[in-house]
Design a protein around this motif. Structure first.
Motif, mmCIF file in Angstrom:
data_model
loop_
_atom_site.group_PDB
_atom_site.id
_atom_site.type_symbol
_atom_site.label_atom_id
_atom_site.label_comp_id
_atom_site.label_asym_id
_atom_site.label_seq_id
_atom_site.Cartn_x
_atom_site.Cartn_y
_atom_site.Cartn_z
ATOM 1 N N PRO A 134 0.820 -1.224 0.000
ATOM 2 C CA PRO A 134 0.000 0.000 0.000
ATOM 3 C C PRO A 134 0.854 1.275 0.000
ATOM 4 O O PRO A 134 0.549 2.229 -0.712
ATOM 5 C CB PRO A 134 -0.823 -0.111 1.281
ATOM 6 N N ARG A 135 1.943 1.272 0.771
ATOM 7 C CA ARG A 135 2.809 2.453 0.824
ATOM 8 C C ARG A 135 3.569 2.620 -0.489
ATOM 9 O O ARG A 135 3.711 3.742 -0.997
ATOM 10 C CB ARG A 135 3.780 2.322 1.995
ATOM 11 N N ASP A 137 2.558 1.614 -3.446
ATOM 12 C CA ASP A 137 1.567 2.080 -4.428
ATOM 13 C C ASP A 137 1.345 3.575 -4.281
ATOM 14 O O ASP A 137 1.311 4.310 -5.277
ATOM 15 C CB ASP A 137 0.237 1.345 -4.228
ATOM 16 N N GLU A 138 1.203 4.035 -3.051
ATOM 17 C CA GLU A 138 0.953 5.450 -2.782
ATOM 18 C C GLU A 138 2.128 6.308 -3.253
ATOM 19 O O GLU A 138 1.941 7.333 -3.917
ATOM 20 C CB GLU A 138 0.739 5.635 -1.279
ATOM 21 N N GLY A 142 2.413 9.058 -6.578
ATOM 22 C CA GLY A 142 2.518 10.462 -6.201
ATOM 23 C C GLY A 142 3.439 11.211 -7.031
ATOM 24 O O GLY A 142 3.497 12.307 -7.338
#
Length: 142
Positions: A134-135, A137-138, A142
């Motif tokens: 998840p991190r 992907d974020e 960005g």
């Protein structure tokens, strides 16, 4: 010593000892990054001891102690800069190599690398970073 290549220019390792530095130089590494805080080690394995051996062998040494709470964007950027401005291959070490692999993956995701590729590279080196997806992907979005 257990050197695990993550990329052609970046490898990680569990804790190294000063006597390992000659083999590290022989393996072609030009910089060592210490990601392990001294508080985790007895004096003979602390950064200063390994750095002295690295200097004697003519290898650059960067001390960047990390814990998961201190893996801030600034510290991640410092780590990536230490890799990018090295004159050749880099070996980073911590207790097991996991922190070194994690900080690298976070930095590469920030640069836009695909999380699947980062997780696969880490897995090939023996580190499971699936929990970071998840991190990653974020950051890569960005």
């Amino acid at each position: 010593m257990d050197i695990r290549p993550v990329t052609p220019r970046y490898a990680v390792s569990p804790q190294i000892a000063p006597e390992d530095v000659a083999a590290i130089k022989e393996a072609g590494f030009t910089r060592i990054i210490c990601n392990r805080p001294d508080a985790e080690n007895p004096p003979e394995y602390q950064a200063a001891a390994v750095e002295a051996a690295a200097q004697e062998a003519g290898i650059d040494f960067v001390t960047l102690p990390l814990t998961y709470p201190t893996m801030t964007p600034e510290r991640i950027a410092e780590h990536m800069a230490a890799i990018e401005d090295a004159p050749g291959p880099v070996l980073a070490y911590c207790a097991s190599g996991t922190r070194c692999t994690t900080v690298w993956a976070l930095g590469r995701a920030t640069a836009g690398d695909a999380p699947d590729e980062l997780i696969a590279a880490a897995a090939k080196a023996g580190y499971d970073l699936n929990q970071l997806r998840p991190r990653l992907d974020e950051l890569s979005a960005g």
